[in-house]
Write a protein that holds these residues in place. Structure first.
Motif, short mmCIF file in Angstrom:
data_model
loop_
_atom_site.label_atom_id
_atom_site.label_comp_id
_atom_site.label_asym_id
_atom_site.label_seq_id
_atom_site.Cartn_x
_atom_site.Cartn_y
_atom_site.Cartn_z
N MET A 136 0.84 -1.20 0.00
CA MET A 136 0.00 0.00 0.00
C MET A 136 0.88 1.25 0.00
SD MET A 136 -2.92 -1.36 2.67
CE MET A 136 -3.45 0.25 3.17
N LEU A 137 1.89 1.28 0.86
CA LEU A 137 2.80 2.43 0.92
C LEU A 137 3.54 2.60 -0.40
CD1 LEU A 137 4.28 2.06 4.51
CD2 LEU A 137 2.88 3.95 3.66
N ALA A 138 4.02 1.49 -0.97
CA ALA A 138 4.74 1.55 -2.24
C ALA A 138 3.85 2.09 -3.36
CB ALA A 138 5.29 0.18 -2.60
N GLY A 139 2.55 1.84 -3.24
CA GLY A 139 1.60 2.33 -4.24
C GLY A 139 1.12 3.74 -3.98
N GLY A 140 1.70 4.39 -2.96
CA GLY A 140 1.34 5.77 -2.68
C GLY A 140 0.15 5.95 -1.75
N GLN A 141 -0.37 4.88 -1.19
CA GLN A 141 -1.52 4.98 -0.29
C GLN A 141 -1.05 5.24 1.14
OE1 GLN A 141 -4.20 1.65 -0.49
NE2 GLN A 141 -5.56 2.47 1.05
N ALA A 142 -1.67 6.18 1.81
CA ALA A 142 -1.34 6.48 3.20
C ALA A 142 -1.90 5.38 4.11
CB ALA A 142 -1.92 7.83 3.61
N LEU A 143 -1.16 5.09 5.17
CA LEU A 143 -1.62 4.07 6.13
C LEU A 143 -2.51 4.74 7.18
CD1 LEU A 143 1.42 1.70 6.71
CD2 LEU A 143 -0.53 1.46 5.18
N THR A 144 -3.66 5.19 6.75
CA THR A 144 -4.63 5.77 7.67
C THR A 144 -5.25 4.66 8.51
OG1 THR A 144 -6.45 5.48 6.11
CG2 THR A 144 -5.20 7.56 5.96
N PRO A 145 -5.87 5.00 9.64
CA PRO A 145 -6.56 3.95 10.40
C PRO A 145 -7.57 3.18 9.55
CG PRO A 145 -6.35 5.92 11.74
CD PRO A 145 -5.87 6.28 10.35
N GLN A 146 -8.28 3.87 8.67
CA GLN A 146 -9.28 3.20 7.82
C GLN A 146 -8.61 2.22 6.85
OE1 GLN A 146 -9.01 6.58 8.20
NE2 GLN A 146 -10.72 6.86 9.61
N ALA A 147 -7.50 2.63 6.24
CA ALA A 147 -6.79 1.74 5.31
C ALA A 147 -6.23 0.54 6.07
CB ALA A 147 -5.66 2.51 4.62
N ASN A 148 -5.74 0.78 7.27
CA ASN A 148 -5.22 -0.29 8.10
C ASN A 148 -6.31 -1.30 8.44
OD1 ASN A 148 -3.61 -1.72 10.02
ND2 ASN A 148 -2.51 0.17 10.48
N ILE A 149 -7.48 -0.81 8.80
CA ILE A 149 -8.62 -1.68 9.14
C ILE A 149 -9.07 -2.50 7.94
CG2 ILE A 149 -11.07 -1.63 9.77
CD1 ILE A 149 -10.26 0.72 11.72
N ARG A 150 -9.07 -1.87 6.75
CA ARG A 150 -9.44 -2.62 5.54
C ARG A 150 -8.46 -3.77 5.30
NH1 ARG A 150 -10.60 2.41 3.58
NH2 ARG A 150 -8.65 2.57 2.41
N ALA A 151 -7.16 -3.49 5.48
CA ALA A 151 -6.16 -4.55 5.28
C ALA A 151 -6.33 -5.64 6.34
CB ALA A 151 -4.75 -3.96 5.34
N MET A 152 -6.58 -5.25 7.59
CA MET A 152 -6.78 -6.23 8.66
C MET A 152 -7.94 -7.17 8.36
SD MET A 152 -6.53 -4.02 12.14
CE MET A 152 -5.00 -3.43 12.80
N SER A 153 -8.99 -6.62 7.77
CA SER A 153 -10.21 -7.41 7.54
C SER A 153 -9.96 -8.61 6.63
CB SER A 153 -11.33 -6.54 6.99
OG SER A 153 -11.06 -6.16 5.65
N ARG A 154 -8.94 -8.54 5.80
CA ARG A 154 -8.60 -9.68 4.92
C ARG A 154 -8.01 -10.85 5.70
NH1 ARG A 154 -6.96 -5.25 1.46
NH2 ARG A 154 -4.76 -5.50 1.99
N TYR A 155 -7.68 -10.62 6.98
CA TYR A 155 -7.04 -11.64 7.80
C TYR A 155 -7.83 -11.91 9.08
CZ TYR A 155 -3.58 -10.69 4.37
OH TYR A 155 -2.97 -10.52 3.16
#
Length: 164
Positions: A136-155
């Protein structure tokens, strides 16, 4: 070494994995550097392990719960603050914090010194979460709490919204 079966076939014993001090996959997540020591490929995916170096004043992820894996954190140096529900625990070097599936938790380095911890994941599935964050960081996306939660949900991980 090999073992011989009743039919006379030879089968290989499981290979032993050795990760030296400069070895392992490095994942950079802002002010945190992870070194993957075991991604599950040598343990039948029963165990993952990473060394994390948290820079001074590094915030942690949103408080969350894992539904399908346990996490262990052994503090090697420095102090890491764990928040479990509404309770803060300052874990100094030599402390082990075990978080079973379902327990709300997060961690941060609130001190002015770096902190190093060894983390275990049983089973290994959460190692890929850290790779996802790096992508996500390499793709220019900020690690906001919302982005973090979306990634967590996959696991099979969800925010612990019942705690501030």
């Amino acid at each position: 070494m090999t073992e011989e079966t009743k039919a006379g076939e030879r089968i290989a014993e499981p290979a032993v994995s050795v990760v030296g001090p400069g070895d392992g996959e490095t994942i950079l997540l802002g002010t945190t550097r992870l070194r993957v020591l075991e991604d599950g490929s040598n343990t039948g995916h029963r165990l993952g392990m990473a060394e994390s170096v948290l820079a001074p004043h590094t915030p942690g992820p949103p408080q969350h719960r894992h539904a399908q894996h346990d996490e262990g954190f052994y503090i090697i140096s420095g102090t890491v603050r764990f928040t479990v529900g509404d309770k803060d625990i300052d874990a100094a070097a030599g402390t082990l914090v075990m978080v079973p599936a379902g327990a709300p938790h997060t961690f941060a380095n609130v001190t002015g010194q770096p902190a190093v911890m060894l983390s275990t994941f049983t089973p290994d599935r959460y190692v890929q979460y850290f790779r996802d964050l790096q992508d996500m960081l390499a793709g220019g996306q900020a690690l906001t709490p919302q982005a973090n939660i979306r990634a967590m949900s996959r696991y099979a991980t969800e925010p612990a919204t019942d705690f501030g």
